[in-house]
Design a protein around this motif. Structure first.
Motif, short mmCIF file in Angstrom:
data_model
loop_
_atom_site.label_atom_id
_atom_site.label_comp_id
_atom_site.label_asym_id
_atom_site.label_seq_id
_atom_site.Cartn_x
_atom_site.Cartn_y
_atom_site.Cartn_z
N LYS A 1 10.24 28.33 57.35
CA LYS A 1 11.28 28.81 56.43
C LYS A 1 10.73 30.01 55.68
CE LYS A 1 10.08 25.86 52.51
NZ LYS A 1 9.86 26.90 51.51
N VAL B 1 3.43 42.24 46.57
CA VAL B 1 4.41 43.24 46.14
C VAL B 1 4.99 43.86 47.41
CG1 VAL B 1 4.76 45.40 44.87
CG2 VAL B 1 2.97 43.81 44.13
N SER B 2 6.31 43.98 47.47
CA SER B 2 6.85 44.80 48.56
C SER B 2 7.69 45.94 47.99
CB SER B 2 7.57 43.98 49.63
OG SER B 2 8.43 43.05 49.07
N SER C 1 -0.65 43.88 53.93
CA SER C 1 -0.34 42.78 54.86
C SER C 1 0.92 43.04 55.66
CB SER C 1 -0.17 41.49 54.05
OG SER C 1 0.15 40.42 54.89
N1 LIG Z 1 7.75 40.59 48.65
C1 LIG Z 1 7.10 39.63 49.26
N2 LIG Z 1 6.70 38.59 48.57
C2 LIG Z 1 6.08 37.58 49.15
N3 LIG Z 1 5.78 37.53 50.45
C3 LIG Z 1 6.14 38.55 51.19
C4 LIG Z 1 6.81 39.65 50.64
N4 LIG Z 1 7.07 40.50 51.62
C5 LIG Z 1 6.55 39.98 52.72
N5 LIG Z 1 5.98 38.79 52.47
C6 LIG Z 1 5.31 37.92 53.49
O1 LIG Z 1 5.99 36.68 53.51
C7 LIG Z 1 5.10 35.61 53.28
C8 LIG Z 1 5.66 34.64 52.29
O2 LIG Z 1 6.75 34.05 52.81
P1 LIG Z 1 7.42 32.90 51.95
O3 LIG Z 1 7.57 33.33 50.54
O4 LIG Z 1 8.62 32.53 52.66
O5 LIG Z 1 6.40 31.76 52.15
P2 LIG Z 1 5.43 31.10 51.12
O6 LIG Z 1 5.87 31.45 49.72
O7 LIG Z 1 4.03 31.44 51.52
O8 LIG Z 1 5.67 29.63 51.48
P3 LIG Z 1 5.79 28.44 50.49
O9 LIG Z 1 7.25 28.33 50.24
O10 LIG Z 1 5.21 27.35 51.31
O11 LIG Z 1 4.98 28.79 49.27
C9 LIG Z 1 3.86 36.21 52.66
O12 LIG Z 1 2.72 35.46 53.00
C10 LIG Z 1 3.86 37.62 53.18
O13 LIG Z 1 3.11 37.67 54.36
#
Ligand SMILES: Nc1ncnc2c1ncn2[C@@H]1O[C@H](COP(=O)(O)OP(=O)(O)OP(=O)(O)O)[C@@H](O)[C@H]1O
Ligand SMILES: O=P(O)(O)OC[C@H]1O[C@H](OP(=O)(O)OP(=O)(O)O)[C@H](O)[C@@H]1O
Ligand SMILES: [Mg+2]
Length: 391
Positions: free
Chosen positions: A65, A232-233, A254
């Motif tokens: 997700k 940060v994006s 990343s």
């Molecule tokens: N603006 C952003 N903020 C956070 N993650 C980003 C962003 N842009 C790209 N990503 C990528 O998306 C991933 C995070 O995805 P997501 O937030 O869905 O998962 P998560 O927060 O790691 O999962 P969880 O819900 O288990 O904490 C990051 O690890 C990064 O690689």
């Protein structure tokens, strides 16, 4: 199937002492406690006497997700690898084109943990997640480092106001005399491995980290932290919370990557071949994604003469020079070639310049088509992978 249950937790990541804590900056190990029906075994850093647990299928971990999930399925679909998931709550799926592969949908951090524990063989996650949860473990190998989505950076941010108003670099932040053993710089982050490592590498001594699962940008205004270290994006969240990035404060750039377990690639039957196929499909698609195929007609006396004119233009040199073929027509009862069709690939961003250069050398009837795949003889990343594996 594995003899071991997959539901183990990395001991180092579960008990972060709340609310704030000093983090050891030395490398910590993952310790997994695995129980089989016969015995209980401790597996350190995912190694089980250096051997993998036998099973027939190659396990591929995909984000279940969040923001990586949809783009990952889109990439696979674009590479003609359709993931058959009956409903979004089903965590196992198949890819019909890769009959020995079993897809497991997992949270990104769990994909990395399970690669290390040997419960997955391949995965797609952000480089930030591999770096944070992989902690430099040599078993993790980045097979493709630029899948071209999930772009973001892990960056340190401080308030724009108050004592930080004139602080614009990591150096200036570190040199602020107010940080002492008794009153260290307080950083809120979810990156409790990369954060301390970065501070140590940059010589910042008096730093303390606290952690939370989200909305870290609120911490400075709430008085909980002085700075935050987060992804940060677009930069919108920082701006909306009156925070700024600083020079030298980017820990990591990343994007999504394809990552594998070294042990699985070397020891598991079929894993290397499957990885080769996935890598080839990814490379072929990603290379094609930023190019157009351009065809045009040009008047000329021979294929060589037309090729000379095309190659004289910097934007038109093509993959391995232009393909030039005669356009044959009948004139005075004889078949002759007054025109030649040329086919070249041009980067999307150079499209208009290429059309102008084609026209300048007599090109007409310029057709532009999207490219779907570019398969080369061998991908450079495959060679790199073999060399990383010592093969
Ligand atoms: N603006 C952003 N903020 C956070 N993650 C980003 C962003 N842009 C790209 N990503 C990528 O998306 C991933 C995070 O995805 P997501 O937030 O869905 O998962 P998560 O927060 O790691 O999962 P969880 O819900 O288990 O904490 C990051 O690890 C990064 O690689
Ligand atoms: O630069 P931006 O485009 O504004 O993106 C950055 C924000 O996105 C992520 O949060 P997320 O949406 O995952 O929410 P969370 O902090 O609650 O996890 C990240 O933790 C930042 O807060
Ligand atoms: Mg998130």
């Amino acid at each position: 199937m594995s003899h071991f249950s997959s539901a183990f937790t990395a001991a180092s990541s579960v008990s972060l002492p709340p609310p704030s804590f000093y983090v050891s900056v030395s490398k910590r190990s993952f310790i997994y406690c695995c129980s089989s029906s016969q015995s209980t075994t401790t597996v350190v850093n995912g190694k089980f006497d250096g051997k993998i647990v036998e099973r027939d299928e190659i396990r591929f971990g995909l984000p279940s997700k969040g923001r990586m999930a949809g783009d990952t399925l889109d990439l696979l679909k674009d590479c003609q690898l359709s993931v058959k998931q009956v409903n979004p709550r089903q965590y196992v799926a198949q890819i019909p084109q890769l009959s020995n592969v079993e897809v497991w949908f997992q949270r990104p951090k769990d994909i990395v943990r399970k690669l290390l524990s040997g419960d997955l063989d391949l995965g797609i996650v952000g480089l930030d997640t591999v770096s944070e949860y992989g902690r430099g473990d040599e078993d993790l190998i980045i097979v493709h480092d630029a899948l071209k989505y999930g772009d973001c950076r892990l960056s340190l941010a401080i308030p724009k106001y108050g004592i930080f108003e004139n602080i614009n670099s990591l150096k200036e932040l570190g040199q602020m005399p107010r940080w002492t053993v008794d009153r260290p710089l307080r950083v809120a982050t979810g990156f409790t491995y990369l954060g301390p490592k970065f501070m140590q590498e940059n010589g910042l001594k008096h730093v303390i980290f606290s952690t939370a699962d989200g909305a870290l940008e609120a911490a400075p205004a709430m008085g909980i932290a002085d700075a935050i270290l987060d992804l940060v994006s677009s930069g919108t969240t920082l701006r909306e919370n009156n925070l700024k990035e600083i020079e030298g404060g980017v820990v990591l750039e990343s994007q999504a990557v394809l990552v594998a377990s070294r042990k699985a690639l070397i020891q598991r039957k079929g894993a290397l071949d499957t990885t080769h196929e996935i890598l080839e499909r990814f490379e072929a698609h990603l290379r094609a994604a930023d190019q157009f195929m351009v065809t045009a007609n040009m008047r000329g006396s021979s294929a060589e003469e037309v090729a000379e004119r095309v190659l004289s233009q910097p934007s038109l040199s093509g993959l391995q020079g232009p393909t030039v073929s005669p356009v044959l027509c009948k004139r005075d009862g004889k078949v002759a070639a007054d025109y030649y069709a040329i086919v070249i690939c041009v980067p999307k961003k150079a499209l208009y310049k290429s059309v102008q250069q084609l026209r300048a050398i007599g090109g007409s009837g310029v057709l532009i088509s999207p490219l779907t795949y570019i398969f080369d003889e061998e991908t450079p990343r495959w060679r790199e992978l073999l060399s990383k594996l010592g093969l």
